[in-house]
Design a protein around this motif. Sequence first.
Motif, mmCIF file in Angstrom:
data_model
loop_
_atom_site.group_PDB
_atom_site.id
_atom_site.type_symbol
_atom_site.label_atom_id
_atom_site.label_comp_id
_atom_site.label_asym_id
_atom_site.label_seq_id
_atom_site.Cartn_x
_atom_site.Cartn_y
_atom_site.Cartn_z
ATOM 1 N N LEU A 1 0.840 -1.190 0.000
ATOM 2 C CA LEU A 1 0.000 0.000 0.000
ATOM 3 C C LEU A 1 0.880 1.246 0.000
ATOM 4 O O LEU A 1 1.962 1.251 0.601
ATOM 5 N N ASP A 2 0.418 2.292 -0.667
ATOM 6 C CA ASP A 2 1.161 3.551 -0.693
ATOM 7 C C ASP A 2 1.305 4.111 0.721
ATOM 8 O O ASP A 2 2.311 4.713 1.066
ATOM 9 N N LYS A 3 0.268 3.888 1.514
ATOM 10 C CA LYS A 3 0.250 4.364 2.897
ATOM 11 C C LYS A 3 -0.412 3.284 3.743
ATOM 12 O O LYS A 3 -1.512 2.830 3.419
ATOM 13 N N PRO A 4 0.239 2.834 4.821
ATOM 14 C CA PRO A 4 -0.408 1.850 5.689
ATOM 15 C C PRO A 4 -1.737 2.385 6.226
ATOM 16 O O PRO A 4 -1.878 3.587 6.469
ATOM 17 N N VAL A 5 -2.693 1.490 6.402
ATOM 18 C CA VAL A 5 -3.994 1.855 6.967
ATOM 19 C C VAL A 5 -4.026 1.306 8.391
ATOM 20 O O VAL A 5 -4.020 0.090 8.591
ATOM 21 N N THR A 6 -4.046 2.199 9.345
ATOM 22 C CA THR A 6 -3.944 1.803 10.744
ATOM 23 C C THR A 6 -5.271 1.268 11.286
ATOM 24 O O THR A 6 -6.353 1.587 10.772
ATOM 25 N N LEU A 7 -5.158 0.494 12.349
ATOM 26 C CA LEU A 7 -6.344 0.006 13.040
ATOM 27 C C LEU A 7 -7.173 1.181 13.544
ATOM 28 O O LEU A 7 -8.404 1.145 13.487
ATOM 29 N N GLN A 8 -6.518 2.219 13.981
ATOM 30 C CA GLN A 8 -7.222 3.414 14.450
ATOM 31 C C GLN A 8 -8.084 4.006 13.326
ATOM 32 O O GLN A 8 -9.235 4.380 13.549
ATOM 33 N N GLU A 9 -7.541 4.086 12.104
ATOM 34 C CA GLU A 9 -8.315 4.597 10.968
ATOM 35 C C GLU A 9 -9.488 3.679 10.653
ATOM 36 O O GLU A 9 -10.579 4.152 10.316
ATOM 37 N N ILE A 10 -9.248 2.371 10.733
ATOM 38 C CA ILE A 10 -10.311 1.406 10.446
ATOM 39 C C ILE A 10 -11.431 1.531 11.471
ATOM 40 O O ILE A 10 -12.607 1.584 11.118
ATOM 41 N N LYS A 11 -11.077 1.615 12.748
ATOM 42 C CA LYS A 11 -12.085 1.751 13.803
ATOM 43 C C LYS A 11 -12.843 3.067 13.704
ATOM 44 O O LYS A 11 -14.012 3.146 14.109
ATOM 45 N N ALA A 12 -12.218 4.100 13.167
ATOM 46 C CA ALA A 12 -12.852 5.416 13.059
ATOM 47 C C ALA A 12 -13.851 5.493 11.903
ATOM 48 O O ALA A 12 -14.643 6.434 11.837
ATOM 49 N N ASP A 13 -13.839 4.525 11.010
ATOM 50 C CA ASP A 13 -14.720 4.533 9.837
ATOM 51 C C ASP A 13 -15.915 3.615 10.108
ATOM 52 O O ASP A 13 -15.772 2.400 10.187
ATOM 53 N N ASP A 14 -17.096 4.199 10.266
ATOM 54 C CA ASP A 14 -18.302 3.426 10.584
ATOM 55 C C ASP A 14 -18.589 2.332 9.565
ATOM 56 O O ASP A 14 -19.171 1.306 9.906
ATOM 57 N N ARG A 15 -18.164 2.532 8.316
ATOM 58 C CA ARG A 15 -18.410 1.532 7.276
ATOM 59 C C ARG A 15 -17.615 0.249 7.531
ATOM 60 O O ARG A 15 -17.912 -0.794 6.954
ATOM 61 N N LEU A 16 -16.602 0.317 8.395
ATOM 62 C CA LEU A 16 -15.745 -0.834 8.674
ATOM 63 C C LEU A 16 -16.003 -1.434 10.062
ATOM 64 O O LEU A 16 -15.297 -2.359 10.473
#
Length: 133
Positions: free
Chosen positions: A90-105
């Motif tokens: 990935l161009d930029k890692p996707v953190t668990l924090q970002e995943i938890k912050a997105d209601d769609r996930l």
Amino acid sequence: MNYWLVKSEPDAYSWDDFVKLGRDHWDGVRNYAARKHMMAMQTGDLVLFYHSGGAKEVVGIAKVVQEHYPDPTTDDDRWVVVDLVPEKKLDKPVTLQEIKADDRLSGMPLVRIPRLSVQPVEKEEFDIILKKG
């Protein structure tokens, strides 16, 4: 096509280690739910590679190139492996924090069952993570 997520401690086996090998079997899984998911993996399925431990981030995409077969690291025939190849960092890692912050996930096993080392991912979730990365 199905989508998956596999976890690895980067100190033990990182994305870079995986890329250097070019192809590897995903071994050492000793959880029945994770084994069930590995047995459902099919050639061509795409897999999110997640660094667990301190990093907690999706770092790359792999592809299943061989469906399940007996785990060569044990004599116990209950356990299986699949062969994966790295597809793209990935161009930029996707953190668990970002995943938890997105209601769609919020329904992802990564959020609900965080200790599961091999887990399914819905196509929409996979696409969202790719856009973030």
